[in-house]
Write a protein that holds these residues in place. Structure first.
Motif, PDB file in Angstrom:
ATOM      1  N   GLN A  85       0.827  -1.204   0.000  1.00  0.00           N
ATOM      2  CA  GLN A  85       0.000   0.000   0.000  1.00  0.00           C
ATOM      3  C   GLN A  85       0.870   1.266   0.000  1.00  0.00           C
ATOM      4  N   THR A  86       1.837   1.292  -0.922  1.00  0.00           N
ATOM      5  CA  THR A  86       2.736   2.433  -1.029  1.00  0.00           C
ATOM      6  C   THR A  86       2.791   2.929  -2.470  1.00  0.00           C
ATOM      7  N   LEU A  87       3.135   4.202  -2.622  1.00  0.00           N
ATOM      8  CA  LEU A  87       3.377   4.809  -3.928  1.00  0.00           C
ATOM      9  C   LEU A  87       4.707   5.540  -3.839  1.00  0.00           C
ATOM     10  N   THR A  88       5.708   5.033  -4.551  1.00  0.00           N
ATOM     11  CA  THR A  88       7.038   5.606  -4.515  1.00  0.00           C
ATOM     12  C   THR A  88       7.495   5.916  -5.933  1.00  0.00           C
ATOM     13  N   PHE A  89       8.637   6.598  -6.031  1.00  0.00           N
ATOM     14  CA  PHE A  89       9.177   6.982  -7.336  1.00  0.00           C
ATOM     15  C   PHE A  89      10.640   6.565  -7.430  1.00  0.00           C
ATOM     16  N   LYS A  90      11.044   6.140  -8.644  1.00  0.00           N
ATOM     17  CA  LYS A  90      12.426   5.743  -8.907  1.00  0.00           C
ATOM     18  C   LYS A  90      12.861   6.283 -10.266  1.00  0.00           C
ATOM     19  N   PHE A  91      14.184   6.430 -10.419  1.00  0.00           N
ATOM     20  CA  PHE A  91      14.713   6.872 -11.709  1.00  0.00           C
ATOM     21  C   PHE A  91      14.660   5.743 -12.744  1.00  0.00           C
ATOM     22  N   ASP A  92      14.790   4.496 -12.290  1.00  0.00           N
ATOM     23  CA  ASP A  92      14.813   3.342 -13.195  1.00  0.00           C
ATOM     24  C   ASP A  92      13.575   2.489 -12.997  1.00  0.00           C
ATOM     25  N   ALA A  93      13.145   1.845 -14.085  1.00  0.00           N
ATOM     26  CA  ALA A  93      11.988   0.959 -14.015  1.00  0.00           C
ATOM     27  C   ALA A  93      12.350  -0.312 -13.253  1.00  0.00           C
ATOM     28  N   LEU A  94      11.352  -0.927 -12.619  1.00  0.00           N
ATOM     29  CA  LEU A  94      11.585  -2.189 -11.924  1.00  0.00           C
ATOM     30  C   LEU A  94      11.903  -3.287 -12.923  1.00  0.00           C
ATOM     31  N   ALA A  95      12.798  -4.180 -12.536  1.00  0.00           N
ATOM     32  CA  ALA A  95      13.131  -5.320 -13.386  1.00  0.00           C
ATOM     33  C   ALA A  95      12.106  -6.426 -13.166  1.00  0.00           C
ATOM     34  N   ALA A  96      11.598  -6.966 -14.250  1.00  0.00           N
ATOM     35  CA  ALA A  96      10.613  -8.042 -14.151  1.00  0.00           C
ATOM     36  C   ALA A  96      11.312  -9.347 -13.780  1.00  0.00           C
ATOM     37  N   GLU A  97      10.707 -10.115 -12.863  1.00  0.00           N
ATOM     38  CA  GLU A  97      11.257 -11.398 -12.454  1.00  0.00           C
ATOM     39  C   GLU A  97      10.487 -12.521 -13.136  1.00  0.00           C
ATOM     40  N   SER A  98      11.222 -13.503 -13.620  1.00  0.00           N
ATOM     41  CA  SER A  98      10.599 -14.655 -14.266  1.00  0.00           C
ATOM     42  C   SER A  98      10.847 -15.873 -13.390  1.00  0.00           C
ATOM     43  N   VAL A  99       9.840 -16.249 -12.596  1.00  0.00           N
ATOM     44  CA  VAL A  99       9.963 -17.382 -11.679  1.00  0.00           C
ATOM     45  C   VAL A  99       8.693 -18.219 -11.760  1.00  0.00           C
ATOM     46  N   ASN A 100       8.843 -19.501 -11.503  1.00  0.00           N
ATOM     47  CA  ASN A 100       7.710 -20.425 -11.532  1.00  0.00           C
ATOM     48  C   ASN A 100       7.198 -20.631 -10.108  1.00  0.00           C
ATOM     49  N   LEU A 101       6.434 -19.649  -9.640  1.00  0.00           N
ATOM     50  CA  LEU A 101       5.896 -19.691  -8.286  1.00  0.00           C
ATOM     51  C   LEU A 101       4.401 -19.386  -8.323  1.00  0.00           C
ATOM     52  N   PRO A 102       3.663 -19.793  -7.289  1.00  0.00           N
ATOM     53  CA  PRO A 102       2.218 -19.471  -7.253  1.00  0.00           C
ATOM     54  C   PRO A 102       1.994 -17.969  -7.264  1.00  0.00           C
ATOM     55  N   ASP A 103       0.917 -17.559  -7.875  1.00  0.00           N
ATOM     56  CA  ASP A 103       0.542 -16.145  -7.956  1.00  0.00           C
ATOM     57  C   ASP A 103      -0.347 -15.814  -6.765  1.00  0.00           C
ATOM     58  N   LEU A 104       0.122 -14.891  -5.904  1.00  0.00           N
ATOM     59  CA  LEU A 104      -0.653 -14.519  -4.714  1.00  0.00           C
ATOM     60  C   LEU A 104      -2.024 -13.976  -5.096  1.00  0.00           C
ATOM     61  N   ALA A 105      -2.115 -13.338  -6.266  1.00  0.00           N
ATOM     62  CA  ALA A 105      -3.389 -12.772  -6.704  1.00  0.00           C
ATOM     63  C   ALA A 105      -4.427 -13.865  -6.969  1.00  0.00           C
ATOM     64  N   ASP A 106      -3.988 -15.113  -7.181  1.00  0.00           N
ATOM     65  CA  ASP A 106      -4.927 -16.220  -7.374  1.00  0.00           C
ATOM     66  C   ASP A 106      -5.497 -16.708  -6.042  1.00  0.00           C
ATOM     67  N   LEU A 107      -4.841 -16.357  -4.939  1.00  0.00           N
ATOM     68  CA  LEU A 107      -5.242 -16.846  -3.626  1.00  0.00           C
ATOM     69  C   LEU A 107      -6.002 -15.807  -2.811  1.00  0.00           C
ATOM     70  N   VAL A 108      -5.770 -14.539  -3.113  1.00  0.00           N
ATOM     71  CA  VAL A 108      -6.402 -13.489  -2.328  1.00  0.00           C
ATOM     72  C   VAL A 108      -6.663 -12.289  -3.231  1.00  0.00           C
ATOM     73  N   SER A 109      -7.770 -11.611  -2.974  1.00  0.00           N
ATOM     74  CA  SER A 109      -8.105 -10.412  -3.733  1.00  0.00           C
ATOM     75  C   SER A 109      -7.468  -9.211  -3.058  1.00  0.00           C
ATOM     76  N   LEU A 110      -6.483  -8.596  -3.728  1.00  0.00           N
ATOM     77  CA  LEU A 110      -5.800  -7.434  -3.172  1.00  0.00           C
ATOM     78  C   LEU A 110      -6.499  -6.163  -3.628  1.00  0.00           C
ATOM     79  N   GLU A 111      -7.155  -5.500  -2.710  1.00  0.00           N
ATOM     80  CA  GLU A 111      -7.843  -4.259  -3.038  1.00  0.00           C
ATOM     81  C   GLU A 111      -6.827  -3.139  -3.221  1.00  0.00           C
ATOM     82  N   HIS A 112      -6.880  -2.481  -4.351  1.00  0.00           N
ATOM     83  CA  HIS A 112      -5.929  -1.413  -4.656  1.00  0.00           C
ATOM     84  C   HIS A 112      -6.428  -0.121  -4.021  1.00  0.00           C
TER      85      HIS A 112
END
Length: 239
Positions: A85-112
């Motif tokens: 629940q944070t909004l921050t700023f960076k000079f560089d974009a986040l690096a995408a991670e490619s991992v074979n793990l369960p998606d938390l969004a499939d287990l719980v609804s995260l209200e934005h």
């Protein structure tokens, strides 16, 4: 700060008052007045009785010779994290991670709960940029983000977190703890614990912990903590 006040005297029409500058910068008016007094002593600025500033000939000369930095455009990335629940700023974009793990969004609804960046005013964005530590919005140093615009499309970037389910056998309760590396994410941990208490998150779905397993563990752990000691009998004495 000196640079910003001189620039305001040149670029703003009509020229602002010291109070208006203080409100714009989110600073105490006394601080702005002190800085302006220094510029007046250097014959670079003039201040009317009502507090309205006017650039002095020497101050204008500084500005025209480039001694006062002009506005620059800087691209930064807004990072909206619904789990923390944070909004921050960076000079560089986040690096995408490619991992074979369960998606938390499939287990719980995260209200934005974070407001869309495009709906935030400049006054709301400025302290967020300042708290991000980029150094581009530092009113005390005369660096001000005077305008901003949202460009490009949103991009979902997934990152790895570790989720621990801690069983307190004495209190007979479970606690969820979220970590990223060695850092404990308190906000995310509190969120998942709240969702679990509201039965909006299943420990079985999360980590295959069923009530039977929890009960079994709660019964076995105290046994290891308090093992029974064999009794010793004294030998009988005979005469």
């Amino acid at each position: 700060m000196e640079e910003f006040i001189l620039r305001a005297g040149v670029e703003f029409e009509p020229a602002p008052t010291l109070k208006e500058l203080a409100d714009l910068l989110g600073l105490d008016e006394i601080f702005v007045k002190t800085t302006a007094a220094t510029l007046v002593s250097l014959e670079s600025l003039e201040v009317a009785e009502n507090g309205q500033i006017a650039i002095a000939p020497q101050g204008r000369d500084f500005f025209e010779k480039g001694a006062v930095s002009r506005s620059q455009i800087q691209s930064i990335y807004a990072i909206s994290d619904p789990l923390n629940q944070t909004l921050t700023f960076k000079f560089d974009a986040l690096a995408a991670e490619s991992v074979n793990l369960p998606d938390l969004a499939d287990l719980v609804s995260l209200e934005h709960k974070i407001s869309d960046l495009a709906n935030l005013s400049l006054a709301e964005i400025q302290p967020l940029i300042q708290d991000s530590g980029l150094g581009i919005h530092a009113p005390q140093n005369g660096k001000i983000v005077s305008a901003c615009d949202v460009v490009g499309d949103d991009l979902d970037i997934w990152q790895t977190v570790s989720i621990f389910v801690l069983l307190d056998a004495i209190e007979n309760k479970t606690t969820i703890q979220v970590r990223q590396g060695k850092q404990i994410l308190e906000t995310a941990s509190n969120l998942l614990n709240e969702l679990e208490s509201q039965q909006k998150l299943s420990l079985n779905d999360l980590c295959k912990v069923t009530p039977d397993i929890a009960q079994q563990e709660s019964e076995t752990i105290p046994v290891h903590k308090n093992p029974k000691k064999p009794s010793k009998k004294k030998p009988k004495e005979t005469i």
